[in-house]
Design an enzyme around this catalytic site. Structure first.
Site, PDB file in Angstrom:
ATOM      1  CB  SER A  73      -0.948  -0.047   1.209  1.00  0.00           C
ATOM      2  OG  SER A  73      -1.950   0.936   1.105  1.00  0.00           O
ATOM      3  CG  ASP A  95      -6.519  -2.981  -3.605  1.00  0.00           C
ATOM      4  OD1 ASP A  95      -7.454  -2.429  -2.988  1.00  0.00           O
ATOM      5  OD2 ASP A  95      -5.348  -2.557  -3.590  1.00  0.00           O
ATOM      6  CG  HIS A 113      -4.947  -2.908  -0.083  1.00  0.00           C
ATOM      7  ND1 HIS A 113      -4.572  -2.130  -1.157  1.00  0.00           N
ATOM      8  CD2 HIS A 113      -4.389  -2.321   0.999  1.00  0.00           C
ATOM      9  CE1 HIS A 113      -3.810  -1.126  -0.724  1.00  0.00           C
ATOM     10  NE2 HIS A 113      -3.687  -1.224   0.575  1.00  0.00           N
TER      11      HIS A 113
END
Lengths: 484, 484
Positions: free
Chosen positions: B167, B384, B445
């Protein structure tokens, strides 16, 4: 020689549910059946379609009758019963069941019919009948079988009746519905139909394949751009360059489960094989693009792993029907279901029928004829590559009903742990009595099998005329302002 | 006033693993820890980054050290440890663990570091330090912490060392790697880095949102065509008409779990809330489009449900960290992990730091500088929406390394029950020592959390220089023909 079951013939004379078709027990299920099951034959002329009829658990005297038909062509609706939405789902051991809390018979009296003759335990006394099948004959025969059903079960004639089905059921369902629509002698209460991941239109299927694969990450942006340039959107009659690029892109889908992009391809290991896959070569991926070019793929690839046979090539058709094949083949089960004893063992998809697809029409034209008479729901598990939601949404759009701008591809919702969840996207059309298209997010070809809670909620909303979006009271679709 | 832990300071003098940081037991885990765990502080100046170091189960003297960093900015790497790929995963009760058969410490000595100061149990003696954070300072501090680590653990200096993260780790990882690259005094054995669902480039994120939503069925073909017409591909500086259409389309994503298109949005029920979501309004869906416009979203929305506080608005940030928040907050756990006693309780993402994102560069430029020195893997769970695989694949392409045409977005494979399965798509670039991009099919994610087997296989192939596609021996990437 096939012997006619005396039971079915005699039952025609009875005034209510035929006692001789009553299923007294199911081998492998030691408890009482939650509601009455019947299994036997719906007969007309020399043809005999095997059916299983399961009464609703709702105890609602108004509960409808819903016919379910799996596709293929050549595949058995016992798949729907024992793998998708029946009250008892068969385990892989072929000997036991799991109770299905989302059984569709919670809402409706479910009629599972194996059609056409030659499929599953359905048969004809004239073997030629299984070699001369087509879409029109199948619809005609299905209507004859339905009439036989309501003769056997006249007490259900007043109930609302719906036709439903999946995959090549996308042909069976509207063609049968149109026969019912056009037959003035029909005296049962036909109200509408439901199609899940159905076959609609070869051209749209060919066109949707590249955007579907790209949309899910199976081909790169670079490849997509090359294809766009070479194909110019013309996938139905592709140039050589286009065809080559699409084929090479489709190679990326070859090892995937064609019925669910995200699901592993099931294999029963070394015993896995599939009869007529022999003819296909191992290189063919299961996408709309290829099915549109080679319609046999749809029937052939749905054939499931089954006990190995030296004549059969090993392959991975991705769908598990090992348990059902074993269970339905036993002598005890055949007796319990009143199967004509001389028939060979059940296969999920028959390799011994000869079926001509004369669906040279585009299905939406049929819908257009019926949309002002019947309530219609088209749903698509949106991760299925075989009959993908893009092609089917385009097909429903091409019916040319006006989209209701209040529900134009909007989320539809269910309550789950932790609050409201989006379970798919809904499009409502401004027709009466109602035409709706929806996707089921994250489900593949067999929506009731893979998203059972969502499928049951969907059916509830549809059958009970609730708002498909929320499950609440129906929204009026045409607003009338009364001036006083 | 914060007190410095004497243990960490003293440990600086030791020649091996610091005994005072050794974790003797974990509350809630009644068994022996499978390998040694250490927890304490990596200190430099007035700053003290909390770390957990977990020795490998491989017993391989050559096993590498892998640093893991979660994103935010402001979110704790304890998320990676206790929810994603640590040996013990915390249960929702906050009192017990599930052993993780796919723990990354099976392959590597894992270093989990909470960074920058102000995050989790990391702190500075000067409170101003948490209010003056940015990308460059974070990278500088992370390198200082790493140097402190190798001072504490000199016996690991010779091992191959990799930086990894997820991320906003997409910023932390290459910026730290570049600091290491440029620092001539570094005496540990830096070999490469790994970024999962990373932040790369605001512009590409804005551009990928509509194709991602369309590709997964969240917006209709009709809407997509309207957007294409209005936006002409210019999503970075959209016209009003474009902006309006994209915003309206994005409304369809509002109720979804932004971290996984197909996963329900987790909520801890009425106790679910998320601090700084207050400022955001409930209308904002979590897509790359919106994150690119409002980067705070990424940090804010990753904040997880936590015990209700009257000042906090109810909300559904979709990710479960209930158990971890409860467990890490107990006195016993703080003692067991040698946490500075004066600190407030752990939060998965800190609301009390002030972080300026000065990543006004596009990350690929950093990669271009390092790609001939370090082995690099970029992976993306492909469902994601927050950091989607489209934007990240475009970003990796923009490094301008030559694509290896033998592995240009090809399926990569794992053996599972029933044979070989496609687990995603791989692109290899013709660089030495190797740059690769891959998707993990059906993961959101947090790839190691949601596809643990696939993530472990991926790490194994990367760390051990196996063929990413098959797990076999590496394919030579540049073929040399020797003429004799």
């Amino acid at each position: 020689m096939l012997r006619l079951l005396a039971s079915s013939s005699l039952a025609l004379l009875a005034a209510g549910a035929p006692a001789s078709d009553k299923v007294s027990s199911l081998p492998g299920w030691i408890f009482d059946l939650p509601t009455d099951w019947y299994s036997g034959y719906l007969s007309f002329g020399k043809k005999h379609l095997h059916y299983v009829f399961i009464e609703t658990e709702s105890k609602d005297p108004e509960a409808p009758v819903v016919l379910w038909m799996n596709g293929g062509p050549g595949c058995s609706s016992m798949d729907g019963l024992f793998y998708e939405h029946g009250p008892l789902l068969i385990n892989e051991d072929g000997k036991s069941f799991t109770k299905n809390p989302q059984s569709w018979n919670k809402l409706a009296n479910m009629l599972y019919m194996e059609a056409p003759v030659g499929v599953g335990y359905s048969y004809s006394e004239d073997p030629k009948d299984t070699q001369d099948l087509n879409d029109d004959q199948t619809a005609t025969d299905n209507l004859a079988a339905l009439k036989a059903f309501f003769e056997l079960y006249p007490e259900h004639k007043k109930r609302a009746f719906y036709v439903s089905g999946e995959s090549y059921g996308g042909v069976y369902v509207p063609t049968l519905s149109l026969k019912i629509f056009e037959d003035k002698t029909v005296d049962f209460n036909m109200r509408g139909f439901v199609v899940g991941n159905g076959l609609f239109d070869w051209k749209l299927m060919a066109e949707s394949s590249v955007p579907f694969l790209y949309g899910h990450g199976a081909i790169s942006t670079r490849k997509k751009e090359e294809i766009d340039k070479a194909c110019q959107g013309n996938y139905a009659n592709p140039s050589d360059a286009c065809q080559q690029l699409v084929d090479s892109a489709s190679e990326n889908a070859r090892g995937l489960n064609g019925y669910d992009f995200y699901r592993d391809c099931f294999s029963a290991g070394s015993s896995a094989s599939a009869g007529s896959l022999k003819a296909l070569g191992s290189k063919t991926p299961l996408t709309g693009w290829h099915i549109a070019r080679n319609p046999e793929l749809l029937a052939d690839l749905i054939r499931a792993p089954r006990p190995a046979h030296p004549a059969l090539r090993e392959n991975v058709p991705c769908i598990d029907s090992v348990g059902g094949t074993a269970w339905l083949g036993t002598k005890e089960v055949r007796e319990a279901l009143h199967i004509e004893p001389s028939l060979p063992n059940w296969e999920i998809c028959s390799g011994n029928i000869n079926y001509t697809r004369n669906m040279d029409y585009s299905a939406p034209k049929l819908y257009a004829q019926m949309m002002h008479k019947y309530r219609i729901l088209v749903y698509n598990g949106d991760t299925d590559m075989a009959c993908d939601y893009l092609a089917d949404s385009w097909a429903v759009d091409s019916i040319n009903a006006t989209v209701d701008e209040e529900a134009d591809w909007v989320p539809w919702l269910m309550h789950a742990d932790g609050g409201e969840q989006t379970v798919g996207f809904l499009t409502r059309y401004k027709t009466e009595p109602g035409l709706q298209f929806l996707t089921v997010k994250g489900a593949g070809h067999m929506v009731p099998q893979w998203k059972p809670e969502v499928a049951l909620a969907m059916l509830d909303r549809f059958l009970n005329n609730k708002d498909m979006r929320t499950g609440g009271a129906p929204q009026s679709q045409t607003k009338t302002v009364v001036v006083v």
